[in-house]
Write a protein that holds these residues in place. Structure first.
Motif, PDB file in Angstrom:
ATOM      1  N   UNK A  31       0.827  -1.206   0.000  1.00  0.00           N
ATOM      2  CA  UNK A  31       0.000   0.000   0.000  1.00  0.00           C
ATOM      3  C   UNK A  31       0.858   1.252   0.000  1.00  0.00           C
ATOM      4  N   UNK A  32       1.906   1.255   0.801  1.00  0.00           N
ATOM      5  CA  UNK A  32       2.793   2.419   0.843  1.00  0.00           C
ATOM      6  C   UNK A  32       3.466   2.634  -0.510  1.00  0.00           C
ATOM      7  N   UNK A  33       3.828   1.552  -1.141  1.00  0.00           N
ATOM      8  CA  UNK A  33       4.441   1.686  -2.467  1.00  0.00           C
ATOM      9  C   UNK A  33       3.445   2.258  -3.468  1.00  0.00           C
ATOM     10  N   UNK A  34       2.189   1.780  -3.371  1.00  0.00           N
ATOM     11  CA  UNK A  34       1.160   2.295  -4.282  1.00  0.00           C
ATOM     12  C   UNK A  34       0.910   3.780  -4.042  1.00  0.00           C
ATOM     13  N   UNK A  35       0.862   4.170  -2.764  1.00  0.00           N
ATOM     14  CA  UNK A  35       0.650   5.586  -2.451  1.00  0.00           C
ATOM     15  C   UNK A  35       1.820   6.439  -2.919  1.00  0.00           C
ATOM     16  N   UNK A  36       3.025   5.922  -2.766  1.00  0.00           N
ATOM     17  CA  UNK A  36       4.195   6.684  -3.192  1.00  0.00           C
ATOM     18  C   UNK A  36       4.217   6.844  -4.711  1.00  0.00           C
ATOM     19  N   UNK A  37       3.854   5.758  -5.400  1.00  0.00           N
ATOM     20  CA  UNK A  37       3.810   5.843  -6.859  1.00  0.00           C
ATOM     21  C   UNK A  37       2.721   6.806  -7.338  1.00  0.00           C
ATOM     22  N   UNK A  38       1.645   6.911  -6.569  1.00  0.00           N
ATOM     23  CA  UNK A  38       0.554   7.824  -6.955  1.00  0.00           C
ATOM     24  C   UNK A  38       0.587   9.147  -6.214  1.00  0.00           C
ATOM     25  N   UNK A  41      -0.812  12.122  -8.026  1.00  0.00           N
ATOM     26  CA  UNK A  41      -2.279  12.165  -8.048  1.00  0.00           C
ATOM     27  C   UNK A  41      -2.804  12.789  -6.751  1.00  0.00           C
ATOM     28  N   UNK A  42      -2.213  12.374  -5.647  1.00  0.00           N
ATOM     29  CA  UNK A  42      -2.661  12.901  -4.346  1.00  0.00           C
ATOM     30  C   UNK A  42      -2.393  14.394  -4.251  1.00  0.00           C
ATOM     31  N   UNK A  43      -1.181  14.790  -4.657  1.00  0.00           N
ATOM     32  CA  UNK A  43      -0.842  16.215  -4.613  1.00  0.00           C
ATOM     33  C   UNK A  43      -1.714  17.022  -5.569  1.00  0.00           C
ATOM     34  N   UNK A  44      -1.993  16.430  -6.726  1.00  0.00           N
ATOM     35  CA  UNK A  44      -2.833  17.136  -7.706  1.00  0.00           C
ATOM     36  C   UNK A  44      -4.251  17.342  -7.196  1.00  0.00           C
ATOM     37  N   UNK A 308      -7.572  12.144  -3.201  1.00  0.00           N
ATOM     38  CA  UNK A 308      -6.447  11.613  -3.966  1.00  0.00           C
ATOM     39  C   UNK A 308      -6.020  10.244  -3.488  1.00  0.00           C
ATOM     40  N   UNK A 309      -5.980  10.050  -2.170  1.00  0.00           N
ATOM     41  CA  UNK A 309      -5.621   8.738  -1.621  1.00  0.00           C
ATOM     42  C   UNK A 309      -6.619   7.678  -2.056  1.00  0.00           C
ATOM     43  N   UNK A 310      -7.913   8.014  -2.000  1.00  0.00           N
ATOM     44  CA  UNK A 310      -8.940   7.056  -2.413  1.00  0.00           C
ATOM     45  C   UNK A 310      -8.790   6.690  -3.882  1.00  0.00           C
ATOM     46  N   UNK A 311      -8.503   7.669  -4.727  1.00  0.00           N
ATOM     47  CA  UNK A 311      -8.342   7.370  -6.154  1.00  0.00           C
ATOM     48  C   UNK A 311      -7.130   6.483  -6.403  1.00  0.00           C
ATOM     49  N   UNK A 312      -6.022   6.767  -5.712  1.00  0.00           N
ATOM     50  CA  UNK A 312      -4.814   5.951  -5.891  1.00  0.00           C
ATOM     51  C   UNK A 312      -5.064   4.518  -5.437  1.00  0.00           C
ATOM     52  N   UNK A 313      -5.683   4.338  -4.265  1.00  0.00           N
ATOM     53  CA  UNK A 313      -5.963   2.992  -3.778  1.00  0.00           C
ATOM     54  C   UNK A 313      -6.939   2.263  -4.676  1.00  0.00           C
TER      55      UNK A 313
END
Length: 333
Positions: A31-38, A41-44, A308-313
């Motif tokens: 999950x942390x890797x997915x959040x870091x990769x996205x 998206x979160x910042x946007x 953004x977190x929800x979209x990445x997950x």
């Protein structure tokens, strides 16, 4: 020994159930890797929602709150026959008259009157508040004059031009104005101290202060007039009953009641602050009450980050599901 071994050998074996390990477990590292990769998206999303929150905060007009602190007047138990029960209960019982017991909570009654449709509609009509209440965009930079929406009210012809669906009319109804005014007004009593606070939130600070002054004055006047009318009816009734009786004791009670009612009537007519005495009058507010622009911007940024977190997950879960489906298809092939 042999029989025991035979018995043991014929016992059925229960097969052990095995599940694929890790399919229903949450891999925090993944999950942390997915959040870091996205992270972009979160910042946007956070930046976009923050920008929208800033626009909304700047678009919302300032509102100012004015309020007055009031204390119950000493005459707040005023006017009806029931208020005389404690003083004249003995004489009334002797004459066979039941005055009733228990005083009326005039303060609580006045607060409910202030919130009633009849009082609010009359207040708006008396002070001609329909246009500043229903057709205002906000105040000017100085805050001393409101801006009227030309799509709702034409100031030159003094006519309502708003477009509404039937059964509504271009001119707002008493019910619409009552709901709009109720959102601006507060009337509350502190249960411990008994003090009453009447307040108004409006775009122009001077207008808010003026409306509070009018509210206090009109509320005292309305409550006073109600008790004056009631007392006059009581005096008229007592005079009629006095003419009908020849019993000396009852005549004494009626004369006493008429005397007390006349005193109540005189005090009500001369007392301007009939129900409420002003302890702290309303003043022109110098600081806005709403909107809380900093809070709006912070909440916008937080909500944007969460979105953004929800979209990445969600994107990660969909990719993982597709990968598992592809592996399964290859295995079957």
């Amino acid at each position: 020994m042999t029989q025991a071994m035979q018995t043991k050998s014929v016992e059925p074996k229960i097969p052990s159930l095995s599940y694929p390990a890790g399919d229903d477990e949450i891999d925090l590292a993944e999950l942390f890797r997915a959040l870091w990769q996205g992270r972009w998206w979160i910042l946007g999303c956070g930046f976009l929602c923050t920008a929208i929150a800033v626009a909304i905060a700047l678009w919302l007009p300032n509102t100012y709150g004015a309020e007055a602190k009031l204390a119950p007047s000493s005459e707040q138990q005023g006017g009806g026959l029931s208020a005389l029960a404690g003083q004249l209960g003995g004489l009334a019982s002797l004459a066979g008259i039941n005055l009733g017991g228990g005083g009326i909570d005039k303060v609580g009654l006045a607060i409910e009157v202030a919130k009633s449709r009849q009082f609010v509609a009359g207040f708006i009509q008396r002070h001609q508040l329909a246009v500043p209440l229903m057709a205002t965009l906000g105040a000017n930079k100085l805050g001393d004059k409101v801006r009227i929406d030309p799509d709702l009210y034409d100031e030159q012809t003094r006519t309502w031009v708003r477009k509404v669906d039937p059964p509504k009319q271009p001119k707002p109804s008493d019910w619409e104005m009552y709901k709009a005014f109720s959102q601006l007004m507060t009337a509350e009593q502190d249960k411990k101290s008994g003090l009453v606070t009447i307040g108004i939130e409006y775009y122009a600070p001077e207008v808010a202060k003026q409306w509070v002054d009018w509210l206090v004055a009109d509320l005292n006047e309305v409550m006073k007039q109600k008790d004056i009318d009631e007392t006059q009816r009581n005096i008229a009734y007592l005079k009629v009953q006095l003419e009908k009786t020849s019993v000396a004791d009852m005549q004494t009670v009626f004369y006493k009641l008429i005397e007390e009612q006349t005193k109540t009537l005189m005090l009500a007519e001369v007392n301007q602050e009939y129900v409420f005495k002003t302890l702290d009058p309303a003043v022109v507010p110098e600081e806005k009450a709403k909107p809380k622009r900093a809070l709006i911007v912070v909440l916008g940024g937080i909500l944007g980050g969460m979105l953004g977190v929800m979209l990445v997950l969600l994107r990660h879960a969909l990719r993982r599901q597709k990968a598992q489906a592809l592996v399964g298809a290859i295995s079957e092939a």
